[in-house]
Design a protein around this motif. Structure first.
Motif, PDB file in Angstrom:
ATOM      1  N   GLY A  40      -1.694  10.827  -5.374  1.00 45.58           N
ATOM      2  CA  GLY A  40      -1.112   9.760  -4.567  1.00 45.58           C
ATOM      3  C   GLY A  40      -0.557  10.266  -3.256  1.00 45.58           C
ATOM      4  O   GLY A  40      -0.255  11.443  -3.090  1.00 45.58           O
ATOM      5  N   THR A  41      -0.450   9.357  -2.329  1.00 45.61           N
ATOM      6  CA  THR A  41       0.083   9.688  -1.013  1.00 45.61           C
ATOM      7  C   THR A  41       0.832   8.488  -0.463  1.00 45.61           C
ATOM      8  O   THR A  41       0.474   7.354  -0.730  1.00 45.61           O
ATOM      9  N   ILE A  42       1.859   8.748   0.304  1.00 37.74           N
ATOM     10  CA  ILE A  42       2.564   7.639   0.949  1.00 37.74           C
ATOM     11  C   ILE A  42       2.010   7.374   2.336  1.00 37.74           C
ATOM     12  O   ILE A  42       2.408   6.445   3.007  1.00 37.74           O
ATOM     13  N   THR A  43       1.050   8.167   2.769  1.00 41.47           N
ATOM     14  CA  THR A  43       0.542   8.039   4.137  1.00 41.47           C
ATOM     15  C   THR A  43      -0.484   6.930   4.299  1.00 41.47           C
ATOM     16  O   THR A  43      -0.760   6.524   5.419  1.00 41.47           O
ATOM     17  N   ILE A  44      -1.053   6.435   3.234  1.00 44.80           N
ATOM     18  CA  ILE A  44      -2.094   5.402   3.381  1.00 44.80           C
ATOM     19  C   ILE A  44      -1.522   4.150   4.040  1.00 44.80           C
ATOM     20  O   ILE A  44      -2.189   3.487   4.814  1.00 44.80           O
ATOM     21  N   TYR A  45      -0.264   3.840   3.775  1.00 36.47           N
ATOM     22  CA  TYR A  45       0.378   2.683   4.394  1.00 36.47           C
ATOM     23  C   TYR A  45       0.363   2.836   5.909  1.00 36.47           C
ATOM     24  O   TYR A  45      -0.015   1.930   6.641  1.00 36.47           O
ATOM     25  N   ASP A  46       0.758   4.003   6.405  1.00 36.31           N
ATOM     26  CA  ASP A  46       0.756   4.249   7.837  1.00 36.31           C
ATOM     27  C   ASP A  46      -0.668   4.206   8.400  1.00 36.31           C
ATOM     28  O   ASP A  46      -0.883   3.699   9.493  1.00 36.31           O
ATOM     29  N   THR A  47      -1.630   4.725   7.664  1.00 32.40           N
ATOM     30  CA  THR A  47      -3.023   4.739   8.100  1.00 32.40           C
ATOM     31  C   THR A  47      -3.548   3.317   8.255  1.00 32.40           C
ATOM     32  O   THR A  47      -4.193   2.984   9.250  1.00 32.40           O
ATOM     33  N   ILE A  48      -3.274   2.468   7.289  1.00 31.44           N
ATOM     34  CA  ILE A  48      -3.728   1.070   7.340  1.00 31.44           C
ATOM     35  C   ILE A  48      -3.080   0.371   8.540  1.00 31.44           C
ATOM     36  O   ILE A  48      -3.746  -0.332   9.291  1.00 31.44           O
ATOM     37  N   TYR A  65       0.810  -1.220   0.000  1.00 29.44           N
ATOM     38  CA  TYR A  65       0.000   0.000   0.000  1.00 29.44           C
ATOM     39  C   TYR A  65       0.847   1.276   0.000  1.00 29.44           C
ATOM     40  O   TYR A  65       0.426   2.291   0.537  1.00 29.44           O
ATOM     41  N   ASN A  66       2.006   1.232  -0.600  1.00 30.64           N
ATOM     42  CA  ASN A  66       2.874   2.405  -0.623  1.00 30.64           C
ATOM     43  C   ASN A  66       2.910   2.980  -2.036  1.00 30.64           C
ATOM     44  O   ASN A  66       3.300   2.300  -2.971  1.00 30.64           O
ATOM     45  N   ASP A  67       2.522   4.247  -2.177  1.00 35.49           N
ATOM     46  CA  ASP A  67       2.523   4.911  -3.480  1.00 35.49           C
ATOM     47  C   ASP A  67       3.881   5.490  -3.858  1.00 35.49           C
ATOM     48  O   ASP A  67       4.039   5.999  -4.951  1.00 35.49           O
ATOM     49  N   ASN A  68       4.823   5.477  -2.965  1.00 31.80           N
ATOM     50  CA  ASN A  68       6.082   6.160  -3.194  1.00 31.80           C
ATOM     51  C   ASN A  68       7.198   5.160  -3.507  1.00 31.80           C
ATOM     52  O   ASN A  68       7.794   4.603  -2.587  1.00 31.80           O
ATOM     53  N   PRO A  69       7.503   4.925  -4.784  1.00 30.28           N
ATOM     54  CA  PRO A  69       8.543   3.946  -5.100  1.00 30.28           C
ATOM     55  C   PRO A  69       9.912   4.412  -4.599  1.00 30.28           C
ATOM     56  O   PRO A  69      10.234   5.587  -4.675  1.00 30.28           O
ATOM     57  N   LYS A  70      10.668   3.473  -4.090  1.00 29.26           N
ATOM     58  CA  LYS A  70      12.030   3.767  -3.651  1.00 29.26           C
ATOM     59  C   LYS A  70      12.911   3.969  -4.884  1.00 29.26           C
ATOM     60  O   LYS A  70      12.487   3.709  -6.017  1.00 29.26           O
ATOM     61  N   ARG A  71      14.150   4.380  -4.640  1.00 34.32           N
ATOM     62  CA  ARG A  71      15.109   4.580  -5.730  1.00 34.32           C
ATOM     63  C   ARG A  71      15.253   3.277  -6.519  1.00 34.32           C
ATOM     64  O   ARG A  71      15.318   2.201  -5.941  1.00 34.32           O
ATOM     65  N   PHE A  72      15.286   3.399  -7.850  1.00 35.47           N
ATOM     66  CA  PHE A  72      15.418   2.226  -8.713  1.00 35.47           C
ATOM     67  C   PHE A  72      16.890   1.846  -8.879  1.00 35.47           C
ATOM     68  O   PHE A  72      17.748   2.704  -9.038  1.00 35.47           O
ATOM     69  N   HIS A  73      17.141   0.546  -8.888  1.00 38.99           N
ATOM     70  CA  HIS A  73      18.477   0.029  -9.175  1.00 38.99           C
ATOM     71  C   HIS A  73      18.607  -0.155 -10.687  1.00 38.99           C
ATOM     72  O   HIS A  73      17.617  -0.312 -11.400  1.00 38.99           O
ATOM     73  N   ALA A  74      19.808  -0.174 -11.173  1.00 37.48           N
ATOM     74  CA  ALA A  74      20.057  -0.179 -12.622  1.00 37.48           C
ATOM     75  C   ALA A  74      19.908  -1.548 -13.289  1.00 37.48           C
ATOM     76  O   ALA A  74      19.745  -1.623 -14.505  1.00 37.48           O
ATOM     77  N   GLY A  75      19.937  -2.648 -12.526  1.00 39.33           N
ATOM     78  CA  GLY A  75      19.978  -3.991 -13.108  1.00 39.33           C
ATOM     79  C   GLY A  75      18.889  -4.289 -14.123  1.00 39.33           C
ATOM     80  O   GLY A  75      19.156  -4.814 -15.205  1.00 39.33           O
ATOM     81  N   ALA A  76      17.653  -3.980 -13.800  1.00 38.69           N
ATOM     82  CA  ALA A  76      16.544  -4.256 -14.723  1.00 38.69           C
ATOM     83  C   ALA A  76      16.694  -3.453 -16.020  1.00 38.69           C
ATOM     84  O   ALA A  76      16.329  -3.924 -17.098  1.00 38.69           O
ATOM     85  N   PHE A  77      17.274  -2.281 -15.916  1.00 36.47           N
ATOM     86  CA  PHE A  77      17.435  -1.414 -17.084  1.00 36.47           C
ATOM     87  C   PHE A  77      18.596  -1.876 -17.960  1.00 36.47           C
ATOM     88  O   PHE A  77      18.555  -1.732 -19.176  1.00 36.47           O
TER      89      PHE A  77
END
Length: 144
Positions: A128-136, A43-55
């Protein structure tokens, strides 16, 4: 792992194995789906930093990356999700594979960062919001 997800390797030998496996899957008409953050939170809308491997894999296979943004909205005890599929992004636009076949990891990191930027912009566009995770979590904790 239940859905067939595997971690992106951190060394070249395992990255080669992932490349080979990915190539076989594509030849069989399968899709590849990577979570380039390395880990995701429910339930987190805020993706963390992406790593390069998939790219790097996308560049080696010369396939587009199709960014997908997930947006969670509150609905009772659990949120519901909206999935936004964005325009494809092409590794060739970032010159990850040099003319001598060498991989430019800094170019792959730029590709990763630009993909994340587009996903975050889409999430922000739709409220979007990253707070829904904390709310849940807070709601579940109160029920216990």
């Amino acid at each position: 792992r239940l859905l067939g997800g595997i971690p992106i390797p951190v060394n070249d030998q395992n990255l080669n194995a992932l490349y080979e496996g990915s190539m076989k899957a594509l030849k069989k008409g399968k899709y590849l789906h990577f979570y380039p953050e390395g880990e995701c939170y429910i339930y987190n809308d805020n993706p963390k930093r992406f790593h390069a491997g998939a790219f790097v894999i996308a560049a080696l296979l010369d396939i587009p990356v199709i960014p997908m943004a997930t947006l969670f909205k509150k609905a009772g005890n659990r949120p519901y999700v909206h999935l936004y599929i964005l325009e494809p992004m092409f590794p060739s636009d970032f010159n990850i594979i040099k003319s001598d076949g060498a991989i430019d990891i800094s170019a792959a990191k730029i590709f990763a960062a630009e993909t994340r930027r587009k996903i975050c912009a889409e999430i922000n566009k739709h409220g979007g919001t990253i707070t829904i995770y904390d709310t849940i979590d807070l709601q579940l904790a109160r029920k216990r």
